[in-house]
Enzyme design. Structure first.
Site, PDB file in Angstrom:
ATOM      1  N   SER A 147       0.844  -1.199   0.000  1.00 13.49           N
ATOM      2  CA  SER A 147       0.000   0.000   0.000  1.00 13.49           C
ATOM      3  C   SER A 147       0.878   1.248   0.000  1.00 13.49           C
ATOM      4  O   SER A 147       2.081   1.161   0.263  1.00 13.49           O
ATOM      5  CB  SER A 147      -0.870  -0.011   1.269  1.00 13.49           C
ATOM      6  OG  SER A 147      -1.414   1.272   1.544  1.00 13.49           O
ATOM      7  N   TYR A 160      -3.372  -0.068   9.959  1.00 10.13           N
ATOM      8  CA  TYR A 160      -3.216  -0.503   8.560  1.00 10.13           C
ATOM      9  C   TYR A 160      -1.799  -0.207   8.072  1.00 10.13           C
ATOM     10  O   TYR A 160      -1.150  -1.050   7.457  1.00 10.13           O
ATOM     11  CB  TYR A 160      -4.249   0.249   7.727  1.00 10.13           C
ATOM     12  CG  TYR A 160      -4.323  -0.091   6.270  1.00 10.13           C
ATOM     13  CD1 TYR A 160      -3.657   0.685   5.324  1.00 10.13           C
ATOM     14  CD2 TYR A 160      -5.085  -1.165   5.821  1.00 10.13           C
ATOM     15  CE1 TYR A 160      -3.749   0.395   3.972  1.00 10.13           C
ATOM     16  CE2 TYR A 160      -5.184  -1.452   4.468  1.00 10.13           C
ATOM     17  CZ  TYR A 160      -4.515  -0.657   3.550  1.00 10.13           C
ATOM     18  OH  TYR A 160      -4.607  -0.950   2.211  1.00 10.13           O
TER      19      TYR A 160
HETATM   20  C1  GCO Z   1      -6.942   5.337   3.144  1.00 17.28           C
HETATM   21  C2  GCO Z   1      -7.079   4.428   1.927  1.00 17.28           C
HETATM   22  C3  GCO Z   1      -5.735   3.788   1.589  1.00 17.28           C
HETATM   23  C4  GCO Z   1      -5.875   3.014   0.290  1.00 17.28           C
HETATM   24  C5  GCO Z   1      -4.607   2.313  -0.117  1.00 17.28           C
HETATM   25  C6  GCO Z   1      -3.526   3.272  -0.476  1.00 17.28           C
HETATM   26  O1  GCO Z   1      -7.823   5.304   4.005  1.00 17.28           O
HETATM   27  O2  GCO Z   1      -5.942   6.069   3.186  1.00 17.28           O
HETATM   28  O3  GCO Z   1      -8.045   3.419   2.160  1.00 17.28           O
HETATM   29  O4  GCO Z   1      -5.349   2.977   2.648  1.00 17.28           O
HETATM   30  O5  GCO Z   1      -6.895   2.053   0.430  1.00 17.28           O
HETATM   31  O6  GCO Z   1      -4.172   1.442   0.887  1.00 17.28           O
HETATM   32  O7  GCO Z   1      -2.395   2.523  -0.919  1.00 17.28           O
END
Ligand code: GCO
Length: 263
Positions: A147, A160
């Protein structure tokens, strides 16, 4: 240049979390390059069946298996069933993932742990189970879906980012241990794409929507099909000497510090 470099005929690819969004788009691309596609999901058999039918309608040899990628016993059983019913898994795309947008100071431990479990632990589990056959055959391709948050932080997505940052390093360590056995392990780092995951922040007038469009040199949200080329490349002979890398497909986001709002 031989197009055989990108030919995935006779290969079997397992794509986790692929009933929709980026996973289904990458599965479709890998399937269109010739591979048989095994879709994984854990939500509902109906969604899995729908995704399989979608791929079959495009002439792709597709199968669907419902199992929880965070449950090692379930993964062991499912991989054994897949390799028995479809064939040895040549290509693994660890795409399954969740996100919870909460400021860290307010985040429940259970929520933090769930994000880590799905986004970081499950790629370890599934890779560990699948790599056994790849080590025996001395051949395999593993693609971990990272990501922007493998490189950058953003408010409210700390769990995340921790998972995706860890997944980048797990990719490098899988490379170190499995490259000697002709297994290539790389990542794809999607930028901001038009998916269900980003739907809550991809609303005209939403501050995040305006921010992402302005932060992306291409000035647009990505289309999931934009990931197909990277997925085919990292699944194919064309990437046999590429290992431990994360290929960012981001419209240029990581190339820029951004621009003044009035520019
Ligand atoms: C957020 C987005 C990101 C994208 C992706 C970017 O909330 O910033 O959901 O997380 O999904 O991962 O690479």
């Amino acid at each position: 240049m031989s197009t055989k470099l990108f030919d995935l005929s006779d290969k079997v690819a397992l794509v986790t979390g692929a009933t929709h969004g980026l996973g289904l788009a990458m599965a479709r691309g890998i399937g269109q390059a010739g591979a048989s596609i095994v879709i994984n999901g854990n939500s509902s058999q109906e969604k899995i069946d729908k995704a399989v039918a979608h791929l079959k309608n495009e002439g792709i040899n597709a199968f669907g298996y419902r199992f929880d990628v965070t449950d090692e016993k379930a993964v062991v059983a499912a991989v054994a069933q897949i390799e028995n019913e479809v064939g040895p898994i040549d290509i693994l795309v660890n795409n399954a993932g969740i996100i919870k947008r909460t400021p860290l100071a307010e985040m429940d431990l259970a929520d933090f742990e769930q994000v880590i479990k799905v986004d970081l632990v499950s790629p370890f589990i599934v890779s560990k189970v699948v790599v056994g056959g790849m080590l025996k055959r001395k051949a395999g391709k593993i693609i971990n879906i990272c990501s922007m948050m493998s490189e950058l932080g953003r408010n409210t997505v700390g769990a995340y980012a921790a998972a995706k940052g860890g997944l980048k390093m797990l990719t490098q360590n899988m490379c170190v241990e499995w490259a000697p056995h002709n297994i290539q392990v790389n990542g794809i780092g999607p930028g901001y794409f038009a998916t269900e995951q980003t739907k809550p922040i991809r609303i005209a007038g939403h501050p995040m929507n305006e921010f992402i469009v302005s932060r992306t040199p291409a000035g647009i949200w990505g289309d999931p099909d934009d990931l197909q080329g990277a997925a085919i490349f990292l699944s194919s002979k064309a990437s046999d000497f590429v290992n431990g890398q994360v290929l960012y497909v981001d419209g240029g986001i990581l190339a820029t510090i951004g621009k003044p709002s009035n520019e």
